[in-house]
Design a protein around this motif. Structure first.
Motif, mmCIF file in Angstrom:
data_model
loop_
_atom_site.group_PDB
_atom_site.id
_atom_site.type_symbol
_atom_site.label_atom_id
_atom_site.label_comp_id
_atom_site.label_asym_id
_atom_site.label_seq_id
_atom_site.Cartn_x
_atom_site.Cartn_y
_atom_site.Cartn_z
ATOM 1 N N VAL A 1 6.476 12.745 5.853
ATOM 2 C CA VAL A 1 6.773 14.091 6.345
ATOM 3 C C VAL A 1 5.883 14.435 7.540
ATOM 4 O O VAL A 1 6.355 14.840 8.579
ATOM 5 N N ARG A 2 4.572 14.249 7.357
ATOM 6 C CA ARG A 2 3.632 14.585 8.422
ATOM 7 C C ARG A 2 2.428 13.656 8.332
ATOM 8 O O ARG A 2 1.924 13.385 7.250
ATOM 9 N N GLY A 3 1.989 13.148 9.467
ATOM 10 C CA GLY A 3 0.783 12.336 9.505
ATOM 11 C C GLY A 3 0.990 10.868 9.163
ATOM 12 O O GLY A 3 0.036 10.103 9.124
ATOM 13 N N GLU A 4 2.212 10.490 8.896
ATOM 14 C CA GLU A 4 2.513 9.099 8.503
ATOM 15 C C GLU A 4 3.989 8.852 8.809
ATOM 16 O O GLU A 4 4.809 9.758 8.693
ATOM 17 N N ASP A 5 4.313 7.621 9.237
ATOM 18 C CA ASP A 5 5.721 7.330 9.501
ATOM 19 C C ASP A 5 6.256 6.212 8.611
ATOM 20 O O ASP A 5 7.383 5.768 8.781
ATOM 21 N N ARG A 6 5.461 5.775 7.646
ATOM 22 C CA ARG A 6 5.901 4.731 6.725
ATOM 23 C C ARG A 6 6.301 5.338 5.382
ATOM 24 O O ARG A 6 5.814 6.391 5.001
ATOM 25 N N TYR A 7 7.205 4.642 4.702
ATOM 26 C CA TYR A 7 7.571 5.009 3.337
ATOM 27 C C TYR A 7 6.593 4.333 2.379
ATOM 28 O O TYR A 7 6.030 3.276 2.683
ATOM 29 N N TYR A 8 6.439 4.936 1.207
ATOM 30 C CA TYR A 8 5.625 4.356 0.150
ATOM 31 C C TYR A 8 6.486 4.249 -1.101
ATOM 32 O O TYR A 8 7.161 5.209 -1.473
ATOM 33 N N VAL A 9 6.474 3.077 -1.722
ATOM 34 C CA VAL A 9 7.169 2.872 -2.985
ATOM 35 C C VAL A 9 6.091 2.788 -4.063
ATOM 36 O O VAL A 9 5.352 1.814 -4.136
ATOM 37 N N LEU A 10 5.989 3.831 -4.863
ATOM 38 C CA LEU A 10 4.954 3.937 -5.879
ATOM 39 C C LEU A 10 5.541 3.514 -7.224
ATOM 40 O O LEU A 10 6.549 4.068 -7.652
ATOM 41 N N THR A 11 4.947 2.506 -7.831
ATOM 42 C CA THR A 11 5.355 2.100 -9.171
ATOM 43 C C THR A 11 4.148 2.161 -10.095
ATOM 44 O O THR A 11 3.012 1.970 -9.665
ATOM 45 N N ARG A 12 4.435 2.435 -11.357
ATOM 46 C CA ARG A 12 3.377 2.534 -12.362
ATOM 47 C C ARG A 12 3.682 1.536 -13.461
ATOM 48 O O ARG A 12 4.818 1.459 -13.940
#
Length: 95
Positions: free
Chosen positions: A45-56
């Motif tokens: 959204v802001r301050g970053e242009d990469r996606y993150y895929v968070l898995t637990r």
């Protein structure tokens, strides 16, 4: 103790909706894997242009077993590129 794995993805601007559609299509594909506790796709959204895929995951062995049995994508079908993996342990804080 749970583990969090965050795959960092570079996605060209024009491929973002395709990436999200692909994740939506397989949203529950990992649910039945032993030790899998959940996943989220984080859109920049802001301050970053990469996606993150968070898995637990319940433990490292569960993550590795899932990772090792994944089928690689066919060449030329990827809409993103991995920029690495962040790894964390979830701290169980006492009450």
């Amino acid at each position: 103790m749970s583990l969090v794995k965050i795959n960092v993805l570079s996605v060209p601007e024009g491929d973002r909706s395709e990436l999200e559609a692909r994740f939506a299509a397989r949203k529950h594909s990992v649910d039945s894997e032993p030790g899998f506790e959940g996943f989220e796709l984080l859109r920049p959204v802001r301050g970053e242009d990469r996606y993150y895929v968070l898995t637990r995951w319940a433990d490292e062995e569960s993550f590795e077993a899932w990772r090792d049995k994944r089928t690689p994508r066919a060449p030329g079908t990827a809409v993103s590129q991995s920029d690495g993996m962040l790894e964390f342990e979830v701290v169980d804080l006492p009450d």
